[in-house]
Motif scaffolding. Sequence first.
Motif, PDB file in Angstrom:
ATOM      1  N   VAL A  31     -70.801  12.529   9.340  1.00 21.06           N
ATOM      2  CA  VAL A  31     -69.627  13.241   8.862  1.00 21.06           C
ATOM      3  C   VAL A  31     -68.519  12.256   8.526  1.00 21.06           C
ATOM      4  CG1 VAL A  31     -67.852  14.925   9.500  1.00 21.06           C
ATOM      5  CG2 VAL A  31     -70.219  15.267  10.223  1.00 21.06           C
ATOM      6  N   ILE A  32     -67.745  12.543   7.495  1.00 14.68           N
ATOM      7  CA  ILE A  32     -66.616  11.698   7.130  1.00 14.68           C
ATOM      8  C   ILE A  32     -65.526  11.854   8.173  1.00 14.68           C
ATOM      9  CG2 ILE A  32     -64.838  11.337   5.377  1.00 14.68           C
ATOM     10  CD1 ILE A  32     -66.807  12.432   3.344  1.00 14.68           C
ATOM     11  N   LEU A  33     -65.066  10.755   8.781  1.00 19.26           N
ATOM     12  CA  LEU A  33     -64.095  10.783   9.872  1.00 19.26           C
ATOM     13  C   LEU A  33     -62.780  10.185   9.426  1.00 19.26           C
ATOM     14  CD1 LEU A  33     -66.421   9.567  12.761  1.00 19.26           C
ATOM     15  CD2 LEU A  33     -65.981  11.893  12.023  1.00 19.26           C
ATOM     16  N   ARG A  34     -61.713  10.690   9.998  1.00 18.97           N
ATOM     17  CA  ARG A  34     -60.393  10.159   9.715  1.00 18.97           C
ATOM     18  C   ARG A  34     -59.770   9.710  11.031  1.00 18.97           C
ATOM     19  NH1 ARG A  34     -60.854  14.674   6.386  1.00 18.97           N
ATOM     20  NH2 ARG A  34     -60.709  14.217   4.181  1.00 18.97           N
ATOM     21  N   TYR A  35     -59.757   8.410  11.305  1.00 24.33           N
ATOM     22  CA  TYR A  35     -59.193   7.865  12.541  1.00 24.33           C
ATOM     23  C   TYR A  35     -57.739   7.474  12.320  1.00 24.33           C
ATOM     24  CZ  TYR A  35     -63.845   7.578  14.558  1.00 24.33           C
ATOM     25  OH  TYR A  35     -65.069   7.883  15.050  1.00 24.33           O
ATOM     26  N   GLU A 323     -68.829  17.304   3.741  1.00 23.23           N
ATOM     27  CA  GLU A 323     -67.489  17.732   4.132  1.00 23.23           C
ATOM     28  C   GLU A 323     -67.403  19.214   4.476  1.00 23.23           C
ATOM     29  OE1 GLU A 323     -64.371  14.675   2.114  1.00 23.23           O
ATOM     30  OE2 GLU A 323     -64.889  16.461   0.961  1.00 23.23           O
ATOM     31  N   LEU A 324     -68.400  19.989   4.070  1.00 22.38           N
ATOM     32  CA  LEU A 324     -68.357  21.429   4.279  1.00 22.38           C
ATOM     33  C   LEU A 324     -68.272  21.821   5.756  1.00 22.38           C
ATOM     34  CD1 LEU A 324     -68.503  24.336   3.294  1.00 22.38           C
ATOM     35  CD2 LEU A 324     -70.978  24.072   3.045  1.00 22.38           C
ATOM     36  N   PRO A 325     -69.116  21.291   6.641  1.00 18.39           N
ATOM     37  CA  PRO A 325     -68.998  21.659   8.062  1.00 18.39           C
ATOM     38  C   PRO A 325     -67.633  21.319   8.647  1.00 18.39           C
ATOM     39  CG  PRO A 325     -71.098  20.584   7.656  1.00 18.39           C
ATOM     40  CD  PRO A 325     -70.278  20.407   6.416  1.00 18.39           C
ATOM     41  N   LEU A 326     -67.031  20.219   8.199  1.00 16.08           N
ATOM     42  CA  LEU A 326     -65.704  19.851   8.695  1.00 16.08           C
ATOM     43  C   LEU A 326     -64.664  20.902   8.325  1.00 16.08           C
ATOM     44  CD1 LEU A 326     -65.354  16.015   8.036  1.00 16.08           C
ATOM     45  CD2 LEU A 326     -65.525  17.174  10.223  1.00 16.08           C
ATOM     46  N   ALA A 327     -64.745  21.412   7.110  1.00 14.33           N
ATOM     47  CA  ALA A 327     -63.788  22.421   6.664  1.00 14.33           C
ATOM     48  C   ALA A 327     -63.896  23.676   7.521  1.00 14.33           C
ATOM     49  CB  ALA A 327     -64.031  22.751   5.194  1.00 14.33           C
ATOM     50  N   LEU A 328     -65.132  24.082   7.843  1.00 12.29           N
ATOM     51  CA  LEU A 328     -65.323  25.272   8.665  1.00 12.29           C
ATOM     52  C   LEU A 328     -64.933  25.024  10.118  1.00 12.29           C
ATOM     53  CD1 LEU A 328     -66.719  26.271   6.095  1.00 12.29           C
ATOM     54  CD2 LEU A 328     -68.497  27.278   7.533  1.00 12.29           C
ATOM     55  N   LEU A 329     -65.156  23.799  10.604  1.00  9.63           N
ATOM     56  CA  LEU A 329     -64.724  23.453  11.962  1.00  9.63           C
ATOM     57  C   LEU A 329     -63.204  23.544  12.088  1.00  9.63           C
ATOM     58  CD1 LEU A 329     -66.945  20.426  13.029  1.00  9.63           C
ATOM     59  CD2 LEU A 329     -66.663  22.557  14.286  1.00  9.63           C
ATOM     60  N   ASP A 330     -62.503  23.044  11.086  1.00  2.38           N
ATOM     61  CA  ASP A 330     -61.048  23.133  11.099  1.00  2.38           C
ATOM     62  C   ASP A 330     -60.588  24.585  11.178  1.00  2.38           C
ATOM     63  OD1 ASP A 330     -60.580  20.427  11.033  1.00  2.38           O
ATOM     64  OD2 ASP A 330     -60.227  20.329   8.877  1.00  2.38           O
ATOM     65  N   GLN A 331     -61.229  25.444  10.406  1.00  4.84           N
ATOM     66  CA  GLN A 331     -60.845  26.850  10.389  1.00  4.84           C
ATOM     67  C   GLN A 331     -61.151  27.524  11.727  1.00  4.84           C
ATOM     68  OE1 GLN A 331     -62.986  28.413   7.031  1.00  4.84           O
ATOM     69  NE2 GLN A 331     -61.629  27.452   5.513  1.00  4.84           N
ATOM     70  N   LYS A 332     -62.310  27.229  12.281  1.00  2.00           N
ATOM     71  CA  LYS A 332     -62.687  27.836  13.556  1.00  2.00           C
ATOM     72  C   LYS A 332     -61.747  27.391  14.666  1.00  2.00           C
ATOM     73  CE  LYS A 332     -66.687  28.570  16.578  1.00  2.00           C
ATOM     74  NZ  LYS A 332     -66.697  30.040  16.361  1.00  2.00           N
ATOM     75  N   ASN A 584     -63.506  22.235  -0.380  1.00  2.00           N
ATOM     76  CA  ASN A 584     -62.163  21.909  -0.866  1.00  2.00           C
ATOM     77  C   ASN A 584     -61.080  22.383   0.105  1.00  2.00           C
ATOM     78  OD1 ASN A 584     -63.279  20.766  -3.163  1.00  2.00           O
ATOM     79  ND2 ASN A 584     -63.006  22.581  -4.416  1.00  2.00           N
ATOM     80  N   PHE A 585     -61.408  23.343   0.972  1.00  2.00           N
ATOM     81  CA  PHE A 585     -60.462  23.777   1.994  1.00  2.00           C
ATOM     82  C   PHE A 585     -60.085  22.618   2.914  1.00  2.00           C
ATOM     83  CE2 PHE A 585     -61.921  28.145   1.049  1.00  2.00           C
ATOM     84  CZ  PHE A 585     -60.694  28.800   1.034  1.00  2.00           C
TER      85      PHE A 585
END
Length: 620
Positions: A31-35, A323-332, A584-585
């Motif tokens: 997954v793309i990470l932002r540290y 990036e799709l799972p990350l977007a849904l994780l943020d929402q959850k 894109n979310f």
Amino acid sequence: MAVAYENVSLGWRRRGSMEIGNFRPRQSSSVILRYFPTATRTAMNMRMRCRSAATEEEEAPASTEIFSVTPSSMADFDYLGQSTKGDLNLNLAITGEAGLEGPIEDVAKMEAQEAERLLNHLGIPDPFSARHSPSGIFCSRTLNLRSISAIGYDMDYTLVQYNVVAWEGRAYDYCMDNLRNMGFPVDGLSFDPELVIRGLVIDKEKGNLVKADRFGYVKRAMHGTRMLSTQKVSEIYGRELVDLRKEGRWEFLNTLFSVSEAVAFMQMVDRLDEGAIAADLGPLDYKGLYKAVGKALFRAHVEGQLKSEIMSKPELFVEPDPELPLALLDQKEAGKRLLLITNSDYHYTEKMMQHSFNRFLPNDMSWRDLFDMVIVSARKPEFFQLSHPMYEVVTGEGLMRPCFKAQTGGLYSGGSAQMVENSLGVHGDEILYVGDHIYTDVSQSKVHLRWRTALVCRELEEEYSALIRSRGHRAALIELINQKEVVGDLFNQLRLALQRRSKGRPAQTLAATHMEDKELNESIQKLLIVMQRLDHKIVPLMESDGELFNRRWGFLSRAGLWDKSHLMRQIEKYADIYTSRVSNFLHYTPFMYFRAQEQSLAHDSYSFHNQKNGESDDMP
């Protein structure tokens, strides 16, 4: 820098010395990470203790906390009519509040600049850049994402993005095999994805494929695989409009799943016109031919061979989106309850979602952990209109048992949107539904339930890029058209003067009335030659407008240079927001306030008139 995390009830608990929001990645994840850079840690010493809107829904804010989230019971409406539910509130005074004194316009500008510098220092992308890119989320109707309690997703071409050439190409192949078995001549035909774009309309009576503008007027048309001239289009459709309510005649290509069917039908129209279809198949007109093609394609789906092939080799048909799972994780983690509502069956859904999600999720998390409820075989659009029995899927083999109320974390088949609302305790505009089909997903959930809606249109990325590359072409074309308008207005005045004089009446002015015939005629002749030469230059530029997207049909969203396409009208009418893909979310955060832009009107030119003449805005 090694940081370890452990899974605790599907959440993430820190076991190292660094915390990144609520997402705790393992180092082996792709997954793309932002540290956050080490130099910025001192800027983050004050922990923001924010309560989740999902768990603190009906509680009043506690005065001991710095921030609180507005629950439903305390929500109001803002000046744009949007609910304030989910808004973050400041409970305690902060150090340095005196620095916020002064004219609010100046303070806002200064603080925005400071926040932008902080984000740049933290390495977080500029939130404004995504709005003006192919990855943008575009807003037709203002939407406060903070007030959304639940987000429902379609699967096919929404959460799972297919390679259109591969998926629709195989659907086409199976369709043609079935047509061959039915006795139709299909030898020599092959799948041509450039023949069709989303948003076109099949005229089943005439064997045509047409592109209409927002009013329903046909702008371009193709009979079989041959494009028709502007003159021919006018002869056929000059007196009628495309009316999608007349389902017996018009078939709207709502989704990318329509591509294979449309290509097959238009190619078979050519064979019918050539007289190549055997007489023993019955006297076929275009409408009967369309029915035969639809039957062949339906068999390809129902018999299961197509989906079995895709399930056996999903890597050939599915385009991965890390990036799709990350977007849904943020929402959850922001308190949104996520739903999967798909027409696909259980086995296909499980295979596609597992392939698309599991490898991009942290640790041992699976795609099921993202969703509060999963509904397969939903039978949309009836799912949004009627009440069907609901069954719980209780085994990995897909065995089911009847049930009457869905529970959080459950997997179900059938049911209805009303059951979902009752089970979650949320209704109407508290729910956002995201899908790729304008009718099945977007319009029906809005019309019958007043859910908020988002349309996924994958082609937007290519169209956006094509529009950027076409800016020079369109600017030159518009400049020529503007020149033609100026010359034409002058020409028309002189022509009127000539007309009045030829009828023995005075022209518009005394000077025009007494003007020499030779001088008047020469001026008219010169302007006429100029307009004709402009036309010769405008026509090829107009015909090639949009060819960077599709050489036959032009841009997806436009019908002609100025007007919107019928597809764009449908999107604006039913989709509150639209974008090219769900991931894109990720660039917008789950707290985004999407605000619709001002819509230009024909009489908005008053502002140009006032500015040109130096008139003030407060003139009577």
